[in-house]
Design an enzyme around this catalytic site. Structure first.
Site, PDB file in Angstrom:
ATOM      1  N   GLY A   1     -17.158 -66.607  20.716  1.00  0.00           N
ATOM      2  CA  GLY A   1     -16.398 -67.532  21.551  1.00  0.00           C
ATOM      3  C   GLY A   1     -15.229 -66.812  22.189  1.00  0.00           C
TER       4      GLY A   1
ATOM      5  N   GLY B   1     -12.960 -67.720  24.773  1.00  0.00           N
ATOM      6  CA  GLY B   1     -12.079 -68.483  25.636  1.00  0.00           C
ATOM      7  C   GLY B   1     -10.682 -67.901  25.567  1.00  0.00           C
ATOM      8  N   ARG B   2      -9.671 -68.746  25.732  1.00  0.00           N
ATOM      9  CA  ARG B   2      -8.289 -68.258  25.738  1.00  0.00           C
ATOM     10  C   ARG B   2      -7.946 -67.516  24.447  1.00  0.00           C
ATOM     11  NH1 ARG B   2      -8.756 -73.287  27.527  1.00  0.00           N
ATOM     12  NH2 ARG B   2      -8.021 -73.859  29.600  1.00  0.00           N
TER      13      ARG B   2
ATOM     14  N   ASP C   1     -20.602 -65.112  23.889  1.00  0.00           N
ATOM     15  CA  ASP C   1     -20.216 -66.409  24.433  1.00  0.00           C
ATOM     16  C   ASP C   1     -21.157 -66.735  25.592  1.00  0.00           C
ATOM     17  OD1 ASP C   1     -19.084 -68.624  25.710  1.00  0.00           O
ATOM     18  OD2 ASP C   1     -17.035 -68.020  25.189  1.00  0.00           O
TER      19      ASP C   1
ATOM     20  N   LEU D   1     -15.746 -76.874  17.995  1.00  0.00           N
ATOM     21  CA  LEU D   1     -16.764 -77.523  17.170  1.00  0.00           C
ATOM     22  C   LEU D   1     -17.504 -78.541  18.018  1.00  0.00           C
ATOM     23  CD1 LEU D   1     -18.144 -78.047  14.461  1.00  0.00           C
ATOM     24  CD2 LEU D   1     -16.347 -79.716  13.954  1.00  0.00           C
TER      25      LEU D   1
ATOM     26  N   THR E   1     -10.656 -69.058  12.129  1.00  0.00           N
ATOM     27  CA  THR E   1      -9.438 -69.821  12.408  1.00  0.00           C
ATOM     28  C   THR E   1      -9.719 -70.903  13.445  1.00  0.00           C
ATOM     29  OG1 THR E   1      -8.804 -68.176  14.083  1.00  0.00           O
ATOM     30  CG2 THR E   1      -7.866 -67.920  11.875  1.00  0.00           C
TER      31      THR E   1
ATOM     32  N   ARG F   1     -12.760 -73.911  13.613  1.00  0.00           N
ATOM     33  CA  ARG F   1     -13.048 -75.185  12.950  1.00  0.00           C
ATOM     34  C   ARG F   1     -13.924 -74.914  11.736  1.00  0.00           C
ATOM     35  NH1 ARG F   1      -9.344 -76.994  15.104  1.00  0.00           N
ATOM     36  NH2 ARG F   1      -9.135 -78.856  16.399  1.00  0.00           N
TER      37      ARG F   1
ATOM     38  N   ASP G   1      -8.778 -70.180   7.635  1.00  0.00           N
ATOM     39  CA  ASP G   1      -7.652 -71.087   7.863  1.00  0.00           C
ATOM     40  C   ASP G   1      -8.142 -72.522   7.976  1.00  0.00           C
ATOM     41  OD1 ASP G   1      -4.798 -71.611   8.505  1.00  0.00           O
ATOM     42  OD2 ASP G   1      -5.619 -72.219  10.448  1.00  0.00           O
TER      43      ASP G   1
ATOM     44  N   GLU H   1     -11.547 -80.795   4.893  1.00  0.00           N
ATOM     45  CA  GLU H   1     -10.156 -80.541   4.533  1.00  0.00           C
ATOM     46  C   GLU H   1      -9.505 -81.702   3.794  1.00  0.00           C
ATOM     47  OE1 GLU H   1      -8.078 -79.033   7.972  1.00  0.00           O
ATOM     48  OE2 GLU H   1      -9.585 -77.461   8.295  1.00  0.00           O
TER      49      GLU H   1
ATOM     50  N   HIS I   1      -4.729 -74.347   7.269  1.00  0.00           N
ATOM     51  CA  HIS I   1      -4.862 -74.833   8.660  1.00  0.00           C
ATOM     52  C   HIS I   1      -3.513 -74.718   9.364  1.00  0.00           C
ATOM     53  CE1 HIS I   1      -7.488 -77.598  11.334  1.00  0.00           C
ATOM     54  NE2 HIS I   1      -6.609 -76.952  12.085  1.00  0.00           N
TER      55      HIS I   1
END
Length: 318
Positions: A153, A155-156, A176, A211, A235, A237, A261, A266, A285
């Site tokens: 993934g 992205g940013r 990705d 997710l 870190t 989901r 994380d 959770e 988290h």
């Protein structure tokens, strides 16, 4: 108008909606609702013109269908998996997220967890704390510059993590399927066409996908076998990684190290197999958080909620 903030009554993010009231001003009244679930919320929340949603209270189809005048819901985060988007679409309710906050914090946290695993910092602390200075007790340590890192993934946040690993001299590959062709060239990384290729090629993977139905249990038992002898950092989901498959891999000492994380559920304690291990690093988290990031997130979510309630649109609408 009325804008409601829906937060959990445990591990809450908002205790006083002072930031939200300052941002929204006289445009609307702001009310904070804290509950264990949407079912436990008072009825008057359904009269809100806009809502700000925090992740521990899922907003399902039944709740969204009960909203009487809501024009927009803002997920106070990047991820939005706790909101039923299809139900919101059916009822004409715009849903937006806040994708432009906390990028540095999550990227820094992912890197910090990876470095702690690779350099076995917790183990080193334990060795010295019990009175030993024998560096051999820490165990084997890889050379960072020789590490091949995989980003799932891009992205940013994934892109920010890739650039951070590059700064350490690591070889970085990404997977990705939705990334525009050529983006990898602009940041100087290698693009692999399948997840299998990435998992087989790298020494460490760091997960940065949202997710969705497509990414839920993206890393399952089959993928865990490809990661044997490697490092896993998540870190993003929790449910992107199949918890049962992860526990099985840990029970068999199949992974060289795991840093988490986020967790599949959770609301429950972590499985016993993850506790007290030198090859598992856990944090609560918290990757999104810094003293600057949380107020920024709350302010941006409030601004978007005000615009959705007033105009029904914002550029962050999903």
């Amino acid at each position: 108008m009325k804008i409601g903030i829906i937060d959990s009554n445990r591990n809450c993010y908002v205790t006083d909606p002072d930031i939200e009231r300052r941002i929204i001003g006289e445009t609307a009244n702001v009310t904070l609702y804290q509950a264990a679930s949407a079912d436990a919320l008072p009825d008057d929340v359904r009269d809100c013109d806009g809502l700000i949603s925090w992740h521990l209270v899922p907003l399902d189809a039944a709740f969204i269908g009960s909203l009487r005048r809501c024009r927009g819901i803002v997920r106070a985060a990047v991820g939005f998996d706790n909101i039923d988007l299809e139900a919101a679409r059916r009822h004409g309710i715009a849903v937006a997220n806040v994708p432009d906050y906390g990028t540095d914090e999550v990227a820094d946290h992912a890197l910090a967890m990876a470095l702690s695993l690779l350099r076995r910092l917790v183990r080193g602390h334990e060795v010295v704390a019990r009175g030993s200075w024998d560096w051999r007790e820490v165990g084997s340590l890889p050379r960072l510059r020789e590490l091949h890192v995989g980003i799932v993934g891009c992205g940013r946040i994934g892109m920010a993590v890739a650039l951070r690993f590059k700064a350490f001299g690591c070889r970085v590959s990404i997977f990705d399927p939705y990334l525009r062709s050529g983006t990898e060239k602009s940041i100087g990384v290698e693009r692999l066409e399948t997840l299998d290729q990435l998992l087989c090629a790298v020494d460490l993977i760091s997960i940065h996908t949202p997710l969705t139905d497509e990414t839920r249990h993206l890393i399952g038992a089959r993928e865990m076998r490809m990661l044997e002898g490697k490092y896993l950092v998540n870190t993003a989901r929790g449910p992107i990684v199949d918890g049962d498959a992860l526990c099985s891999a840990l029970a068999n000492d199949a992974l060289k190290g795991v840093a988490l994380d986020v967790y599949e559920d959770e609301t429950k304690p972590i499985p016993q197999i993850m506790q007290g291990r030198h090859d598992v690093l856990l944090s609560p988290h918290v990757a999104f958080y810094s003293e600057a990031a949380l107020p920024e997130l709350r302010a941006k979510a409030a601004q978007i909620a005000s615009e959705l309630a007033t105009h029904g649109w914002h550029r962050n609408v999903l």
